[in-house]
Design an enzyme around this catalytic site. Structure first.
Site: not given
Ligand code: MRU
Length: 349
Positions: A50-51, A200, A241
């Site tokens: 993720r990221g 996170q 994002d």
């Protein structure tokens, strides 16, 4: 202490794609080989990887995994298969533009090559994925070099979610200036928001910064205003994002609240990102598709139910911070200041 620099979110080793399963951190460090495109799709969907930058790199390698068994195809059939798998991987998560950017780049490079056999085309797919991966490491380091002077001795820095090493190929984006400042011996403290619902911040950012030897506190999301009011925070820096052409910023849910608080307390709010996160094709933030995730993430804490059976739930994974709350973008090309529409276009158009 774990040597975090040796823990890679994405690794390409002996022609094998290895992804760190971030859902198991900080309790276990588990690396999984990816042997099918469906597995890569699932790893992105489940946030094992993720990221924004990391899912771009994983997606590009996902195409290598997908096309490995297609080397005997002729050019037309190979390209058709490649596009089909790129479209499929792109459905795994909608908000981070880096995923579709990387998939498009692999497809465009393959189409542009004059290779006529599936075998030669496969080499283009592989070398483009490797190139995107190497570039990401360099780009994140550049973000660190451009942002390091924002960090001064004794500062308190608040960050939200994980825009760290684990969210990219190395260095991270929001954390890159922190890692460079730490290398240079500048003392500072980081307050890492927990980042409900998937934590996170407390699971990943706190883990990687603490193991890097950076003075780190984790706080729950609802503590951000209080630590600002107490004068503990001198700067906020987060990742993103997708940045719209006007400078509106999509990032982990809760980011907009932090930006509003920072604005209230007169604290600079910076957004760190590589050029691939700036989406000039999206005019304004409200055009960004925000991923809605499953209800269990909100109704449960881990495996334990914490909300009543049958309750209605909303679970947007990201929010959009209006551009007027952003002090500057720390990019691999330097720091971008307002007016964003003009300055982002000048630099990335
Ligand atoms: O849902 P996630 O964990 O993929 O969300 C990640 C973030 O919101 C990050 O801040 C963003 O991708 C930038 S990563 C350098």
């Amino acid at each position: 202490m774990t040597d975090v620099a040796s823990v890679k979110s994405v690794e390409w080793k002996d022609d094998r794609l290895l992804l760190l399963d971030q859902t198991k951190l900080p309790v276990e460090v588990v690396v999984e080989e990816q042997t099918s495109v469906e597995q890569v799709w699932d790893s992105i969907k489940q946030l094992k990887v993720r990221g924004a930058p990391a899912i771009g790199v994983a997606g590009a390698y996902g195409l290598v995994v997908a096309m490995r068994g297609k080397r005997s195809l002729d050019r037309a059939a190979f390209l058709a298969e490649l596009k089909k798998h790129a479209a499929y991987l792109d459905t795994s998560r909608p908000t981070a533009v880096n995923l579709s950017w990387a998939l498009k780049r692999v497809v465009a490079a393959t189409e542009a090559s004059d290779a006529s056999t599936g075998d030669d085309l496969f080499h283009v797919v592989t070398s483009t994925a490797v190139e995107i991966h190497r570039e990401d490491i360099h780009i994140c380091r550049q973000i660190g070099e451009h942002g390091v002077d924002l960090i001064t001795e004794g500062m308190g820095i608040l960050t939200h979610c994980n825009a760290g090493r684990l969210a990219a190929s190395d260095w991270g984006t929001a954390t890159a200036p922190m890692y460079v400042a730490h290398e240079r011996g500048v003392p500072f403290s980081v307050y890492s928001d927990e980042s409900r619902p998937l934590l996170q911040g407390s699971r990943l950012t706190a883990w990687e910064l603490m193991h890097a030897g950076i003075d780190t506190y984790t706080i729950t999301d609802n503590m951000a205003g209080f630590v600002m009011q107490q004068g503990l925070i001198d700067m906020v820096i987060v990742g993103t994002d997708r940045v719209a052409a006007n400078g509106d910023v999509a990032n982990k849910i809760g980011t907009m609240g932090v930006a509003i608080l920072a604005n209230h307390y007169g604290i600079p709010f910076y957004v760190a990102c590589p050029f691939s996160t700036v989406d000039l094709a999206t005019a304004v933030g409200k055009d960004i598709v925000i991923e809605e995730r499953g209800e269990d993430e909100v109704t449960h804490f881990g495996l334990r139910r914490t909300a009543p059976e049958g309750i209605k739930v909303r679970n947007p994974a990201f929010d959009v911070t209006p551009n007027e709350l952003v002090t500057g973008f720390v990019t691999d090309h330097g720091i971008v200041r307002p007016p964003y529409k003009e300055n982002l276009q000048k630099l990335f158009g």
